[in-house]
Design a protein around this motif. Structure first.
Motif, PDB file in Angstrom:
ATOM      1  N   ALA A   1      33.981   8.250  47.473  1.00 29.42           N
ATOM      2  CA  ALA A   1      34.716   9.535  47.335  1.00 29.42           C
ATOM      3  C   ALA A   1      36.145   9.053  47.440  1.00 29.42           C
ATOM      4  O   ALA A   1      36.917   9.971  47.174  1.00 29.42           O
ATOM      5  CB  ALA A   1      34.282  10.262  48.257  1.00 29.42           C
TER       6      ALA A   1
ATOM      7  N   LEU B   1      43.748   7.691  49.619  1.00 33.96           N
ATOM      8  CA  LEU B   1      43.127   8.886  50.325  1.00 33.96           C
ATOM      9  C   LEU B   1      41.617   8.792  50.246  1.00 33.96           C
ATOM     10  O   LEU B   1      41.055   8.782  49.123  1.00 33.96           O
ATOM     11  CB  LEU B   1      43.558  10.264  49.565  1.00 33.96           C
ATOM     12  CG  LEU B   1      45.040  10.497  49.937  1.00 33.96           C
ATOM     13  CD1 LEU B   1      45.833  10.317  48.753  1.00 33.96           C
ATOM     14  CD2 LEU B   1      44.930  11.847  50.670  1.00 33.96           C
ATOM     15  N   ASP B   2      40.824   8.602  51.318  1.00 29.10           N
ATOM     16  CA  ASP B   2      39.504   8.486  51.281  1.00 29.10           C
ATOM     17  C   ASP B   2      38.763   9.657  52.217  1.00 29.10           C
ATOM     18  O   ASP B   2      38.947   9.477  53.437  1.00 29.10           O
ATOM     19  CB  ASP B   2      39.333   6.975  51.700  1.00 29.10           C
ATOM     20  CG  ASP B   2      37.737   6.834  51.614  1.00 29.10           C
ATOM     21  OD1 ASP B   2      36.889   7.883  51.624  1.00 29.10           O
ATOM     22  OD2 ASP B   2      37.478   5.410  51.362  1.00 29.10           O
ATOM     23  N   PRO B   3      38.070  10.690  51.881  1.00 31.16           N
ATOM     24  CA  PRO B   3      37.675  11.379  52.642  1.00 31.16           C
ATOM     25  C   PRO B   3      36.369  10.872  53.658  1.00 31.16           C
ATOM     26  O   PRO B   3      36.497  11.526  54.531  1.00 31.16           O
ATOM     27  CB  PRO B   3      37.017  12.497  51.690  1.00 31.16           C
ATOM     28  CG  PRO B   3      37.736  12.408  50.497  1.00 31.16           C
ATOM     29  CD  PRO B   3      38.140  10.771  50.318  1.00 31.16           C
TER      30      PRO B   3
ATOM     31  N   THR C   1      36.443   7.980  55.056  1.00 33.18           N
ATOM     32  CA  THR C   1      36.850   6.969  56.166  1.00 33.18           C
ATOM     33  C   THR C   1      37.778   7.869  57.108  1.00 33.18           C
ATOM     34  O   THR C   1      38.414   7.165  57.858  1.00 33.18           O
ATOM     35  CB  THR C   1      37.321   5.646  55.785  1.00 33.18           C
ATOM     36  OG1 THR C   1      38.421   6.027  54.698  1.00 33.18           O
ATOM     37  CG2 THR C   1      36.269   4.822  54.945  1.00 33.18           C
ATOM     38  N   GLY C   2      38.429   8.911  56.198  1.00 29.44           N
ATOM     39  CA  GLY C   2      39.689   9.722  57.056  1.00 29.44           C
ATOM     40  C   GLY C   2      41.074   8.931  56.575  1.00 29.44           C
ATOM     41  O   GLY C   2      41.886   9.513  57.107  1.00 29.44           O
ATOM     42  N   VAL C   3      41.059   7.967  55.795  1.00 31.53           N
ATOM     43  CA  VAL C   3      42.188   7.508  55.462  1.00 31.53           C
ATOM     44  C   VAL C   3      43.216   7.851  54.528  1.00 31.53           C
ATOM     45  O   VAL C   3      42.484   8.753  53.471  1.00 31.53           O
ATOM     46  CB  VAL C   3      42.126   5.935  54.968  1.00 31.53           C
ATOM     47  CG1 VAL C   3      43.326   5.478  54.433  1.00 31.53           C
ATOM     48  CG2 VAL C   3      41.387   4.970  56.153  1.00 31.53           C
TER      49      VAL C   3
ATOM     50  N   ALA D   1      46.026  15.291  51.996  1.00 33.06           N
ATOM     51  CA  ALA D   1      44.502  15.334  52.189  1.00 33.06           C
ATOM     52  C   ALA D   1      43.871  16.426  52.395  1.00 33.06           C
ATOM     53  O   ALA D   1      42.686  16.810  52.055  1.00 33.06           O
ATOM     54  CB  ALA D   1      44.548  14.176  53.411  1.00 33.06           C
TER      55      ALA D   1
END
Lengths: 380, 274
Positions: B176, B200-202, B204-206, B229
């Motif tokens: 994602a 931006l990575d949903p 891992t929250g990064v 985000a």
């Protein structure tokens, strides 16, 4: 001298070389293979492109010692290569060369494109050839030549397998961020837009010194004291209004040692001064001219001083040729910031600003300050 | 345009390279030499000894280490470029590598060398900072440090004179996750005038956005990344980006601000592309 053994165009070559001899000089002067051309000698023009172990590389950025045991192929070594034959014919037909200086590098880069990117269109060819400069053709003939070779090869029955396109990814979903990667912010004031000297770079800085203006003004008249607060500066002679000395500048692997002189003017009433200087570094053949204007203003009810500094300079020679303006600017700002820290440390004996990049200089300064203190307290 | 004299050593392993660094005054690591070479030829750099690590096998690994890609310091840009389609979760690496300088430079230039050199306009310090990558440093005491902390300023890192970069660990993006990378160059392959990277990575929250090609370190745009985000496109408009830059990045003149706004906006457009 270092012994090396390598293969050049399939022939074994043994030689003793100085480590600093780059591959292009070795090929031209030792092997007498003058088809490899040298344009810029710092990796910009691409004229010296050769193959090292089958991969195109700049022979001006690789030293001959590094090629010990490797296979080098120069433009003289492609007579049996079918792609190169096709490219040579196409370059002639399409007016892909005029003076021919860039052609050896162009051909070797073009052959790499034909082999590696059998689907390349004109735009891709342009991008891929962007590392090879031509001053005659306007590139169109070169692009046409490479394109025609690719087209002729594509029409042959040897099928090229193309990669299956990956399915398009889904759009990004909104989310609550957690693991961001952060870094302390870097602050640098805005450079002033106008320049008094045409073509000179200008920046302004200010810093606070923990002493009243008159005290700071007195210290600024003490040329050795000021020089002692400038990292890398060594004063060789001076009187009230002139100074001569050396300055060593380090920025990563870059090191330059400027010798020069400066004339200092001071306006005691306005608490303003001007330092005009010029210097040169024989090692890099760089020259600089500069002007520093400084002005003192009271701060914290006159107990402290804000020093406003305007620096303007020009830089010529290798350092200027290499550097992008931002880097020298960064260096200038760093010098001013370190000067401010050193001056404050000298004045109030405060802790040096934590400066991991100059631990040696900081250490040296604290040591000399310590010796000065001892002298002051116990007589000389 | 000829380098000043230097001695040359090609050590057989990393230990030998470290010993050479520890024992010789003025020793410098030579990885790909594509940035150091010009400085040597212009005599801006005059090291006494070059320690050539370009052929050390131990620095050539390109391994899937589960949650990260483990990349040896000696891996060339060209190798990462050619790994396109095979670096699952590390696709950004191939894309960034492919746009560095020119193929004949990418064939020799290395990811570790680029980080150690820390040119403010270079692509790896920026991209790897945004990816949250960390550097494995070998020296008297081995250590691991985030790229964003490793780079200290223009051409300045925390690397000591007796240390070398051994490898880089790059966290993978989830399926994602999205990335964007955009730079302005006067000419293809030139150093960037402005550059930005966004990850931006949903899963891992990064959420990280970095601005590069400044005078010093890549600059994080943390609050902008968090807003994007949470809110997506609305937070990534040109106006929003321009405002975020005005608030968090000082020292940009009008032209630089405008270029920075454009590269960040375009990097975010890649992230948010449907």
């Amino acid at each position: 001298m270092t012994p090396i053994a390598l293969s050049v165009n399939g022939r074994k070559v043994q030689a003793l070389v100085e480590p600093r001899t780059h591959l292009a000089d070795f090929l031209r002067e030792h092997c007498r293979l003058t088809g490899t051309h040298l344009g810029c000698e710092h990796g910009v023009c691409g004229a010296c492109t050769v193959l090292i172990d089958d991969e195109p590389a700049r022979s001006c950025l690789t030293y001959a010692v590094q090629c010990d045991g490797l296979a080098v192929q120069t433009i003289e070594g492609f007579n049996a290569d079918p792609i190169m034959q096709e490219l040579r014919t196409a370059f002639s037909r399409e007016h892909g060369l005029q003076c021919g200086f860039c052609t050896p590098g162009m051909l070797i880069a073009a052959r790499d494109i034909v082999r590696r990117l059998p689907d390349a269109d004109a735009r891709r060819i342009r991008v891929e050839l962007s590392g090879n400069l031509c001053r005659c053709t306007g590139y169109l003939g070169i692009i046409n030549a490479v394109e025609s070779v690719i087209a002729a090869r594509a029409s042959k029955p040897t099928a090229v397998t193309s990669q299956a396109a990956a399915p398009p990814p889904a759009p990004l979903q909104a989310f609550a961020p957690t693991g961001e990667v952060a870094r302390a912010s870097m602050a640098a004031p805005t450079p002033a837009p106008e320049e008094a000297h045409k073509g000179w770079t200008r920046f302004e800085e200010s810093f606070v010194v923990a002493r009243p203006p008159q005290a700071v003004w007195t210290i600024f008249a003490d040329i050795p004291a000021v020089a002692a607060c400038l990292d890398g500066v060594e004063l060789t002679e001076h009187d009230a209004s002139t100074a001569k000395g050396k300055m060593t500048v380090r920025l990563g692997p870059i090191q330059a040692g400027f010798s020069g002189s400066a004339v200092i003017e001071r306006d005691d009433r306005a608490l303003r001064g001007t330092i005009r200087g010029a210097g040169s570094d024989r090692g890099t053949g760089s020259r600089t001219k500069g002007e520093i204007l400084y002005r003192l203003a009271p701060e914290a009810a006159g107990q402290q001083t804000r020093v406003f500094v305007t620096v303007e300079y020009s830089l010529q020679g290798a350092l200027a040729q290499f550097s992008r303006s931002g880097l020298v600017l960064e260096l200038g700002r760093r010098l001013v910031a370190d000067f401010a820290a050193n001056l404050n440390a000298r004045l109030v004996g405060a802790q040096m600003r934590a400066a991991p990049r100059t631990p040696f200089n900081a250490g040296r300064f604290l040591w000399s300050w310590f010796i000065d203190e001892l002298r002051r307290r116990f007589g000389r | 345009m000829k380098a000043a004299r230097f001695d040359y050593l090609r050590p057989g392993d990393v230990g030998e390279a470290l010993a050479a660094l520890a024992n010789a005054e003025g020793a410098k690591i030579l990885a790909g030499g594509q940035s150091l070479g010009p400085m040597l030829n212009l005599r801006l750099a005059r090291p006494a000894l070059l320690v050539d690590i370009s052929r050390l096998k131990a620095l050539q690994q390109l391994e899937d280490a589960g949650r990260t890609w483990h990349i040896g310091a000696g891996v060339t840009h060209a190798r990462l470029e050619d790994a396109r389609g095979r670096l699952s979760g590390g696709e950004m690496l191939s894309e960034v590598a492919a746009a560095i300088a020119y193929r004949s430079v990418r064939n020799r230039g290395t990811i570790g060398g680029s980080l150690a050199h820390a040119d403010p306009a270079a692509d790896w310090p920026l991209a790897l900072a945004a990816l949250g990558a960390s550097v494995n440093v070998r020296g008297p005491t081995p250590r691991k440090i985030l790229v964003a902390h490793f780079i200290q300023g223009a051409f300045t890192t925390t690397l000591a004179a007796d240390e070398i970069i051994e490898s880089i660990d790059v966290p993978k993006l989830s399926r994602a996750g999205r990335y964007g990378f955009y730079k302005f160059c006067r000419k293809t392959g030139e150093f960037a005038e402005a550059s930005a990277a966004a990850v931006l990575d949903p899963e891992t929250g990064v959420a990280s956005i970095f601005l590069g090609a400044l005078r010093g370190i890549p600059q994080p745009l943390t609050s902008l990344a968090q807003q994007v985000a949470r809110e997506g496109k609305i937070a990534a408009s040109t106006e929003a980006v321009s405002q975020a830059l005005a608030q968090s990045v000082s020292g940009l003149d009008a032209v630089e601000h405008s270029m920075a706004t454009a590269v960040v906006t375009r990097a975010l457009m890649q992230v948010l592309a449907p």
